[in-house]
Scaffold this motif. Structure first.
Motif, PDB file in Angstrom:
ATOM      1  N   GLY A 329     -30.297  10.514 -14.545  1.00  0.00           N
ATOM      2  CA  GLY A 329     -30.915  10.893 -15.819  1.00  0.00           C
ATOM      3  C   GLY A 329     -30.012  11.742 -16.706  1.00  0.00           C
ATOM      4  O   GLY A 329     -30.011  11.585 -17.931  1.00  0.00           O
ATOM      5  N   LYS A 334     -30.693  13.044 -20.538  1.00  0.00           N
ATOM      6  CA  LYS A 334     -31.899  13.845 -20.307  1.00  0.00           C
ATOM      7  C   LYS A 334     -31.531  15.317 -20.130  1.00  0.00           C
ATOM      8  O   LYS A 334     -30.438  15.636 -19.667  1.00  0.00           O
ATOM      9  CB  LYS A 334     -32.609  13.352 -19.029  1.00  0.00           C
ATOM     10  N   ASP A 339     -33.119  15.897  -9.647  1.00  0.00           N
ATOM     11  CA  ASP A 339     -31.949  16.162  -8.806  1.00  0.00           C
ATOM     12  C   ASP A 339     -30.681  15.997  -9.633  1.00  0.00           C
ATOM     13  O   ASP A 339     -30.751  15.649 -10.821  1.00  0.00           O
ATOM     14  CB  ASP A 339     -31.924  15.199  -7.600  1.00  0.00           C
TER      15      ASP A 339
END
Ligand code: DCT
Ligand code: MG
Length: 497
Positions: A329, A334, A339
């Protein structure tokens, strides 16, 4: 749809009280007295205009069917500003400056927000009549063609249809908890379609031509448009099974099988699990429970950057030309994730073999490893690639919980509980993946995600290009699955650049 409603399976909603004996005029409270809307019928059509007027009234907006003096905002769809001004002049209304003339995108965003929103430049009417070519310009459903493949769509980081996609994600998650793969994938796919839309959904017309939307999904959308929530989704969300599965599967090291077992044994909450005297946990689960609060809270971009710096410093101490890339991500832009996914490759084969063990030993010497598990590579190039689009790769990898020093007081994005606040560090989940140099491009492609993007990329390769793609290579089905040479231009090769 109406057949379903008429069948008595779905509760029929009560309509508001009818005033003046007219079927189209209901009384709704006016919530926003300073805004009076008028919708231009030209290019919108009478029935869509009536629908939108009714919707606005339900949301507490004042809306006039005639262009009266009290009107403050004129809303047009698929019209240029020049066209609207000309139309106003034809109505002998020359004082156009007194009106805010805005695009339908402003109206739909107001309906989505439930209140008038600030007019931004993107809400100005288009200069030209054509549909905007730029993806960033909000448009209406009539202008957008949505590809059935996620890899052929752009997915903006800001999800303007979150109220719908959250509902679909809950349905997908629930089907996953029941191990119903078909409906789970169907809801994930539909959610990804809605996430990609550059306009907010306001009416059912907005979704009528979209791919992957089944009737039951459209019914959920309709419920949300009308009530801002769906009874079906609310039923799932509040069910005991869904709530317990959601908690148990969020524990690091706990999968569906364990969750199912615990639920059957009568456990429902995290406290039930931690206070049990008869449950046996794996080492991974023990650590998952020990650092549950930290792991369940999001990893911030700042924390991911700190982990990246740490891992790079260690690895470059051993192999100066190693390539270390944060994927998942965070690579998609993002700002939060669950994680930190890091891919590592070394141009020299001999460096690659030891790099993961050496890195973990260094982290251990620095007392930063709270938990680690190494899975050795299972790659075998004599095996044919898996035809299953969700199959996992065969790289050597390590699943870690690292102890990350807090740089300043406010590292948390959630309110820390007492025990977290007392610590000077936070437990962070990190995945380290080592790939052979020649497979690195495919690994990056596969680990960047999202999951739906990857799934559709593989489907696209297979169905449209007669190729097979996995995290190790691109194979040509017409040449006995021989690996393709053009590794660094996979996107271009697939025609999705
Ligand atoms: N991936 C995949 N198929 C899966 C799981 C993961 O193709 N079944 C790929 C896509 C994303 C990448 O691996 C990393 O996985 P996650 O960390 O689970 O996803 P993420 O997008 O990084 O999500 P988050 O931001 O929550 O970590
Ligand atoms: Mg991730």
């Amino acid at each position: 749809m109406d057949l379903v409603r008429g069948s008595g399976l779905v509760p029929v909603k009560k309509k508001p009280k009818i005033l003046h004996g007219s079927s189209s005029f209901y009384r709704y409270d006016v919530k926003f007295k300073e805004v009076v809307l008028f919708l231009v019928e030209r290019k919108m059509g009478a029935s869509r205009r009536n629908f939108l007027m009714e919707l606005a009234r339900r949301r507490g907006f004042q809306i006039e069917s005639e262009l009266r003096d009290c009107v403050t905002h004129i809303v047009a769809e698929n019209n240029s500003r020049a066209e609207v001004v000309e139309w106003l002049k034809s109505k002998k209304l020359n004082d156009v400056i007194k009106y805010q003339i805005v695009d339908i995108s402003w109206f739909t965003e107001c309906m989505g927000a439930g209140c008038p929103i600030k007019i931004e430049s993107r809400h100005q009417l288009m200069v030209q009549e054509d549909c905007p070519a730029s993806f960033n310009t909000p448009v209406s459903s009539s202008c957008v063609r949505v590809s059935p493949y996620a890899c052929q769509r752009r997915t903006p980081l800001r999800d303007i249809n979150r109220i719908f996609t959250d509902a679909f994600d809950i349905m997908a998650e629930n089907y996953e908890f029941w191990e119903s793969k078909g409906p789970r994938v169907a809801y994930q796919r539909a959610s990804a379609v809605l996430k990609s839309l550059p306009f907010p959904i306001v009416t059912m017309k907005d979704v009528e031509d979209l791919p992957h939307l089944r009737e039951e999904m459209k019914y959920i959308i309709e419920e949300i448009i009308e009530d801002r929530k769906s009874s079906k989704v609310e039923e799932v969300r509040s069910s005991e099974r869904y709530k317990s599965f959601k908690i148990f599967t969020s524990i690091f090291g706990v999968g569906l099988k364990t969750t199912e077992k615990w639920y059957r044994m009568g456990y429902r909450t995290l406290e039930d699990i931690t206070s049990s005297n008869c449950l046996k946990f794996t080492s991974m689960q023990k650590h998952g429970l020990l650092y549950y609060e930290d792991i369940a809270s999001y990893v911030t971009k700042k924390e991911a950057d700190a982990v990246e710096r740490l891992i790079k410093t260690i690895i470059w101490g051993f192999v100066s030309d190693a390539i270390v890339t944060v994927t998942g991500g965070f690579r998609r832009g993002k700002n939060i994730g669950h994680d930190v996914d890091i891919l590592i490759t070394c141009p020299q084969k001999r460096d690659e073999i030891q790099i993961l063990h050496k890195t973990i030993n260094s982290l251990k010497k620095m007392n930063l490893v709270l938990f680690h598990d190494i899975v050795e590579s299972t790659f075998d190039d004599t095996k044919r690639p898996s035809r299953y689009v969700d199959s996992l790769d065969h790289f050597q990898k390590s699943f870690l919980i690292l102890q990350l020093q807090k740089e300043e007081e406010n590292t948390y994005i959630h309110k820390p509980n007492k025990s977290e606040a007392q610590r000077s560090w936070k437990a962070i989940r990190v995945d380290l993946v080592v790939t052979p140099y020649e497979q690195y491009a495919f690994a990056i492609l596969g680990w960047t995600g999202s999951q739906q993007f990857e799934r559709d990329l593989r489907r696209f390769a297979s169905h449209e290009k007669k190729m097979m793609l996995d995290n190790h290579a691109l194979y040509d089905k017409s040449k006995h699955l021989q690996c393709c040479e053009l590794q660094m231009i996979v996107y271009e090769f697939l025609g999705i650049g």
